[in-house]
Design a protein around this motif. Structure first.
Motif, PDB file in Angstrom:
ATOM      1  N   TYR A 146      14.026   6.526   9.139  1.00 49.81           N
ATOM      2  CA  TYR A 146      13.354   5.392   8.503  1.00 49.81           C
ATOM      3  C   TYR A 146      12.565   5.820   7.273  1.00 49.81           C
ATOM      4  O   TYR A 146      12.528   5.114   6.267  1.00 49.81           O
ATOM      5  CB  TYR A 146      12.426   4.692   9.510  1.00 49.81           C
ATOM      6  CG  TYR A 146      13.162   3.749  10.433  1.00 49.81           C
ATOM      7  CD1 TYR A 146      13.299   2.404  10.126  1.00 49.81           C
ATOM      8  CD2 TYR A 146      13.738   4.215  11.612  1.00 49.81           C
ATOM      9  CE1 TYR A 146      13.987   1.537  10.953  1.00 49.81           C
ATOM     10  CE2 TYR A 146      14.428   3.360  12.461  1.00 49.81           C
ATOM     11  CZ  TYR A 146      14.549   2.021  12.122  1.00 49.81           C
ATOM     12  OH  TYR A 146      15.240   1.162  12.939  1.00 49.81           O
ATOM     13  N   LEU A 147      11.893   6.956   7.359  1.00 45.79           N
ATOM     14  CA  LEU A 147      11.104   7.446   6.234  1.00 45.79           C
ATOM     15  C   LEU A 147      11.894   8.504   5.482  1.00 45.79           C
ATOM     16  O   LEU A 147      12.564   9.353   6.081  1.00 45.79           O
ATOM     17  CB  LEU A 147       9.782   8.034   6.735  1.00 45.79           C
ATOM     18  CG  LEU A 147       8.871   7.072   7.508  1.00 45.79           C
ATOM     19  CD1 LEU A 147       7.635   7.814   8.001  1.00 45.79           C
ATOM     20  CD2 LEU A 147       8.477   5.891   6.639  1.00 45.79           C
TER      21      LEU A 147
ATOM     22  N   GLU B 209       6.907   5.273  -0.168  1.00 42.69           N
ATOM     23  CA  GLU B 209       7.027   4.369   0.976  1.00 42.69           C
ATOM     24  C   GLU B 209       5.926   3.313   0.862  1.00 42.69           C
ATOM     25  O   GLU B 209       4.759   3.640   0.679  1.00 42.69           O
ATOM     26  CB  GLU B 209       6.864   5.139   2.297  1.00 42.69           C
ATOM     27  CG  GLU B 209       7.872   6.258   2.527  1.00 42.69           C
ATOM     28  CD  GLU B 209       9.244   5.744   2.934  1.00 42.69           C
ATOM     29  OE1 GLU B 209       9.402   4.508   3.119  1.00 42.69           O
ATOM     30  OE2 GLU B 209      10.167   6.566   3.062  1.00 42.69           O
ATOM     31  N   PHE B 210       6.320   2.036   0.973  1.00 45.97           N
ATOM     32  CA  PHE B 210       5.367   0.936   0.842  1.00 45.97           C
ATOM     33  C   PHE B 210       5.498  -0.031   2.006  1.00 45.97           C
ATOM     34  O   PHE B 210       6.585  -0.232   2.548  1.00 45.97           O
ATOM     35  CB  PHE B 210       5.615   0.149  -0.451  1.00 45.97           C
ATOM     36  CG  PHE B 210       5.244   0.867  -1.702  1.00 45.97           C
ATOM     37  CD1 PHE B 210       3.942   0.865  -2.167  1.00 45.97           C
ATOM     38  CD2 PHE B 210       6.213   1.534  -2.434  1.00 45.97           C
ATOM     39  CE1 PHE B 210       3.617   1.525  -3.337  1.00 45.97           C
ATOM     40  CE2 PHE B 210       5.891   2.201  -3.597  1.00 45.97           C
ATOM     41  CZ  PHE B 210       4.593   2.191  -4.052  1.00 45.97           C
ATOM     42  N   ARG B 211       4.387  -0.643   2.354  1.00 48.09           N
ATOM     43  CA  ARG B 211       4.404  -1.790   3.271  1.00 48.09           C
ATOM     44  C   ARG B 211       3.148  -2.617   3.037  1.00 48.09           C
ATOM     45  O   ARG B 211       2.136  -2.101   2.555  1.00 48.09           O
ATOM     46  CB  ARG B 211       4.509  -1.352   4.726  1.00 48.09           C
ATOM     47  CG  ARG B 211       3.345  -0.545   5.286  1.00 48.09           C
ATOM     48  CD  ARG B 211       3.611  -0.208   6.753  1.00 48.09           C
ATOM     49  NE  ARG B 211       2.575   0.640   7.322  1.00 48.09           N
ATOM     50  CZ  ARG B 211       2.616   1.113   8.567  1.00 48.09           C
ATOM     51  NH1 ARG B 211       3.646   0.811   9.359  1.00 48.09           N
ATOM     52  NH2 ARG B 211       1.652   1.881   9.033  1.00 48.09           N
ATOM     53  N   SER B 212       3.202  -3.889   3.380  1.00 46.73           N
ATOM     54  CA  SER B 212       2.080  -4.791   3.134  1.00 46.73           C
ATOM     55  C   SER B 212       1.193  -4.976   4.351  1.00 46.73           C
ATOM     56  O   SER B 212       0.142  -5.603   4.275  1.00 46.73           O
ATOM     57  CB  SER B 212       2.591  -6.163   2.675  1.00 46.73           C
ATOM     58  OG  SER B 212       3.429  -6.731   3.657  1.00 46.73           O
TER      59      SER B 212
ATOM     60  N   TYR C  97       4.198  -3.755   9.862  1.00 49.52           N
ATOM     61  CA  TYR C  97       5.544  -3.771   9.298  1.00 49.52           C
ATOM     62  C   TYR C  97       6.083  -2.348   9.150  1.00 49.52           C
ATOM     63  O   TYR C  97       5.349  -1.366   9.252  1.00 49.52           O
ATOM     64  CB  TYR C  97       5.542  -4.434   7.922  1.00 49.52           C
ATOM     65  CG  TYR C  97       5.127  -5.885   7.904  1.00 49.52           C
ATOM     66  CD1 TYR C  97       5.079  -6.642   9.063  1.00 49.52           C
ATOM     67  CD2 TYR C  97       4.772  -6.514   6.711  1.00 49.52           C
ATOM     68  CE1 TYR C  97       4.699  -7.977   9.035  1.00 49.52           C
ATOM     69  CE2 TYR C  97       4.395  -7.844   6.670  1.00 49.52           C
ATOM     70  CZ  TYR C  97       4.356  -8.570   7.841  1.00 49.52           C
ATOM     71  OH  TYR C  97       3.981  -9.886   7.798  1.00 49.52           O
ATOM     72  N   LEU C  98       7.372  -2.270   8.857  1.00 49.45           N
ATOM     73  CA  LEU C  98       7.991  -0.998   8.530  1.00 49.45           C
ATOM     74  C   LEU C  98       7.712  -0.640   7.071  1.00 49.45           C
ATOM     75  O   LEU C  98       7.407  -1.506   6.244  1.00 49.45           O
ATOM     76  CB  LEU C  98       9.504  -1.075   8.747  1.00 49.45           C
ATOM     77  CG  LEU C  98      10.003  -1.420  10.143  1.00 49.45           C
ATOM     78  CD1 LEU C  98      11.521  -1.437  10.158  1.00 49.45           C
ATOM     79  CD2 LEU C  98       9.464  -0.445  11.176  1.00 49.45           C
ATOM     80  N   PHE C  99       7.878   0.635   6.753  1.00 48.83           N
ATOM     81  CA  PHE C  99       7.819   1.065   5.359  1.00 48.83           C
ATOM     82  C   PHE C  99       9.158   0.814   4.682  1.00 48.83           C
ATOM     83  O   PHE C  99      10.218   0.905   5.311  1.00 48.83           O
ATOM     84  CB  PHE C  99       7.495   2.556   5.275  1.00 48.83           C
ATOM     85  CG  PHE C  99       6.053   2.885   5.525  1.00 48.83           C
ATOM     86  CD1 PHE C  99       5.102   2.709   4.528  1.00 48.83           C
ATOM     87  CD2 PHE C  99       5.652   3.384   6.754  1.00 48.83           C
ATOM     88  CE1 PHE C  99       3.766   3.021   4.749  1.00 48.83           C
ATOM     89  CE2 PHE C  99       4.322   3.704   6.988  1.00 48.83           C
ATOM     90  CZ  PHE C  99       3.370   3.523   5.985  1.00 48.83           C
TER      91      PHE C  99
ATOM     92  N   THR D 262       0.836  -1.188   0.000  1.00 48.19           N
ATOM     93  CA  THR D 262       0.000   0.000   0.000  1.00 48.19           C
ATOM     94  C   THR D 262       0.872   1.240   0.000  1.00 48.19           C
ATOM     95  O   THR D 262       1.796   1.353   0.796  1.00 48.19           O
ATOM     96  CB  THR D 262      -0.896   0.012   1.241  1.00 48.19           C
ATOM     97  OG1 THR D 262      -1.683  -1.178   1.244  1.00 48.19           O
ATOM     98  CG2 THR D 262      -1.814   1.219   1.236  1.00 48.19           C
ATOM     99  N   ALA D 263       0.597   2.173  -0.879  1.00 45.36           N
ATOM    100  CA  ALA D 263       1.431   3.372  -0.977  1.00 45.36           C
ATOM    101  C   ALA D 263       1.175   4.298   0.195  1.00 45.36           C
ATOM    102  O   ALA D 263       0.078   4.368   0.728  1.00 45.36           O
ATOM    103  CB  ALA D 263       1.139   4.098  -2.280  1.00 45.36           C
ATOM    104  N   PHE D 264       2.214   5.030   0.544  1.00 45.86           N
ATOM    105  CA  PHE D 264       2.134   6.014   1.627  1.00 45.86           C
ATOM    106  C   PHE D 264       2.156   7.397   0.998  1.00 45.86           C
ATOM    107  O   PHE D 264       3.165   7.871   0.508  1.00 45.86           O
ATOM    108  CB  PHE D 264       3.324   5.825   2.567  1.00 45.86           C
ATOM    109  CG  PHE D 264       3.377   6.835   3.687  1.00 45.86           C
ATOM    110  CD1 PHE D 264       2.432   6.816   4.688  1.00 45.86           C
ATOM    111  CD2 PHE D 264       4.392   7.783   3.732  1.00 45.86           C
ATOM    112  CE1 PHE D 264       2.483   7.714   5.734  1.00 45.86           C
ATOM    113  CE2 PHE D 264       4.449   8.687   4.766  1.00 45.86           C
ATOM    114  CZ  PHE D 264       3.497   8.664   5.769  1.00 45.86           C
TER     115      PHE D 264
END
Length: 614
Positions: free
Chosen positions: A31-32, A97-100, A104-106, A8-10
């Protein structure tokens, strides 16, 4: 682990940036990305690897900031079609930034790459060797992973209570890669690295052959088998999981704890809750530890009140007629030297996981006692209390419960008076038990969880009398990844285990309040570590002592289970002071018949534990 990209996009794409930015400016020192949701032009990078859904590029202008990664993933199924490792490319794209999963982290990456131009070809592609100091390739940086702490948001304890009080995605802390393991691997996200001197931390983690390893760098918690044991405030953040090879080869599926593997070159990437290395090609096993299984325990009962052997063993969803019966029986008869009493956990009913209303487990336990008699000549007996159907958790329909096996030539129940599935045990004057055996229950403390099975025993000569409490507390189901977004990570079920510690400990305290010299043994699968709140409470309330401590077993050898990157101890044995004072260094051990074993030799996911007690 199969590489996929159902993320999923951030955020949304904003205005373009100025041209000729660097990778480090995109990845940033947190992190981001500071440039998340932005477009850019004219990014130059060296292609270091290709995958099925994109390429990885490394900056041609590295800085010396240890916090910034010099590499990044370019997500596109077509961008690498005409590219090879060693190409230097210039491209435009978007920072995303993506994560499922929200747990979870991006992952910072480049999407929608466009205007891709090859600047030059045939450039050298060298990996960063982990466990050393590097210069030139990605700047002057220390690439030795930290060995104790995961994140600065854990307040020094990854199992601290309360947990899930902050999130990396919300705080976006500045990376401290020399202090925290997650920060270290985040600072290398997308980087081509080499792991030398590779050691496997157990059998493959899943059906894809993903494998937890460490390399030729400093580690802590190392046990004699070459694994890494979880200890207080050290859960081994220096490890990494080997994911699916980028060339389509398959990781070995025969690895065991302590195996040596060939060196690995691959990409560091966050996938499915963990930092992984995606190898360019699959490693292979070079050598294995010897002997393949541990020696026999050497702890053997003499059948007298001043020398009984007591064991505990979670036999993992044990059903009648299953093909693990010979292995479990051999472990008890041979490796544990046929104990006087065995605490069992995860004994299923006579129909196994078939959800048909069956609760009786006499066939399940009879299969095991028969196999034991064939091996020992001893007609072991069993005792258990059936649960209410589907009320004690575990596999639906299986009705797992705690049970005892015992040698009738050495011990017997003292004035047996068994309770039923709905009877709650209590301590009576004497001390004695309302039901023998009977279950501790205090709804809703043990809802969907196994009730401790309490019994009172005597030796055949009548000179020895002791109590046992067979424990299988609620599981850690619902826990988050140690490398996930919630900090400290979610320790699933901890509130219920705290309540179970209060109730179980108080029951034992009532026995000792009547007779401070009473012999009490509490053992089983507590589903928790000794240095985490539930077991700290249990010890304080019950007055019992941990046999690992009493016997002075080295901390790194205190393990009965492998989970993820570490060996850990969920199974424990506690005794009252009157018993503890006679325990020596050779009177207690965890017998690693399963954590060391190859897949075909595994009888359970837990190791048994055995003690010689007076």
């Amino acid at each position: 682990m199969k590489l996929s990209h159902h993320f999923t996009a951030f955020g949304l794409i904003l205005s373009p940036l100025a041209s000729a930015i660097t990778v480090a400016e995109i990845t940033g020192n947190k992190y981001l990305s500071p440039l998340s949701r932005s477009a850019f032009t004219n990014l130059t990078g060296l292609v270091t690897a290709k995958g099925p859904n994109g390429i990885w590029i490394r900056s041609t202008q590295p800085d010396d900031d240890e916090r910034t990664s010099e590499s990044i993933y370019v997500f596109s199924r077509t961008v690498g079609a005409n590219l090879v490792a060693g190409d230097i490319v210039m491209l435009d794209g978007n920072v995303t930034e993506f994560r499922s999963s929200s747990a979870y982290l991006f992952l910072t990456e480049i999407t929608d790459p466009r205007n891709v131009q090859v600047v030059s070809k045939g450039n050298p592609v060298n990996p960063v060797v982990l466990g050393a100091r590097t210069s030139g390739i990605i700047g002057d940086k220390d690439v030795n992973p930290p060995t104790e702490q995961y994140s600065g948001l854990d307040n020094g304890d990854v199992f601290g209570v309360p947990n899930n009080v902050s999130r990396i995605s919300q705080v976006n802390p500045q990376l401290e890669p020399t202090m925290y393991g997650m920060d270290f691997f985040e600072s290398l996200s997308g980087e081509l690295v080499a792991i030398q001197g590779v050691t496997a931390l157990g059998r493959p983690a899943n059906r894809f052959g993903d494998q937890w390893v460490y390399g030729n760098w400093t580690v802590t918690g190392k046990n004699t088998r070459g694994g890494l044991t979880v200890t207080d405030r050290d859960s081994n953040p220096e490890t990494i999981i080997v994911g699916s090879p980028l060339d389509g080869t398959r990781n070995p599926n025969t690895t065991k704890l302590g195996d040596s593997l060939t060196d690995i070159i691959g990409i560091v990437q966050y996938n499915f809750g963990f930092y992984s290395i995606l190898p360019l090609t699959a490693p292979s096993v070079i050598s294995s530890q010897s002997p393949g299984l541990p020696p026999l325990s050497g702890i053997k009962s003499k059948g007298r009140c001043n020398n009984l052997s007591i064991a505990t063993y979670n036999i993992e969803n044990f059903t009648p007629g299953n093909d693990r019966i010979p292995l479990v029986a051999d472990h008890i008869a041979t490796y544990l030297e046929a104990p006087s009493v065995v605490f069992l956990q995860e004994v299923q009913d006579n129909s196994g996981a078939t959800n048909d209303g069956t609760v009786d487990a006499n066939l399940t336990l009879s299969d095991l006692t028969q196999a034991l008699e064939e091996r020992t000549g001893t007609p072991y007996l069993f005792v258990d209390v059936d649960p209410v159907n589907n009320a004690d958790g575990g596999e639906p329909g299986g009705n797992i419960r705690n049970a005892y096996l015992y040698n009738p030539n050495e011990v017997r129940l003292y004035k047996p008076n068994p309770g039923s599935s709905i009877d709650a045990n209590a301590v009576l004057a004497g001390p004695s038990l309302r039901f023998n055996p009977g279950r501790i229950d205090a709804p809703p403390v043990f809802a969907s969880s196994r009730k401790p099975l309490v019994a009172q025993w005597e030796t055949l000569d009548g000179k020895g009398n002791f109590f046992t409490v067979n424990v299988h507390w609620t599981s850690k189901g619902g826990s988050s990844s140690l490398q996930g977004d919630p900090r400290p990570p979610v320790n699933g079920g901890i509130e219920q285990r705290n309540a179970q510690a209060n109730v179980t400990g108080s029951f034992i305290a009532q026995i000792l309040a009547q007779d401070r010299n009473a012999a009490v043994i509490a053992a089983g699968d507590f589903n928790e570590f000794t240095f985490v709140e539930p077991l700290e409470r249990f010890v304080q309330i019950s007055g019992l002592q941990d046999l690992d401590v009493v016997s002075d077993l080295p901390e790194v050898e205190r393990y009965t289970y492998t989970f993820g990157s570490s060996q850990q101890q969920l199974d424990h044995m506690y005794v009252s002071p009157s018993v503890a004072k006679y325990v020596g260094k050779k009177d207690f051990e965890h017998v690693h018949v399963n954590t060391w074993a190859a897949e075909e030799d595994v009888a359970s996911d837990h190791d048994p534990t055995v003690a010689s007690l007076n």
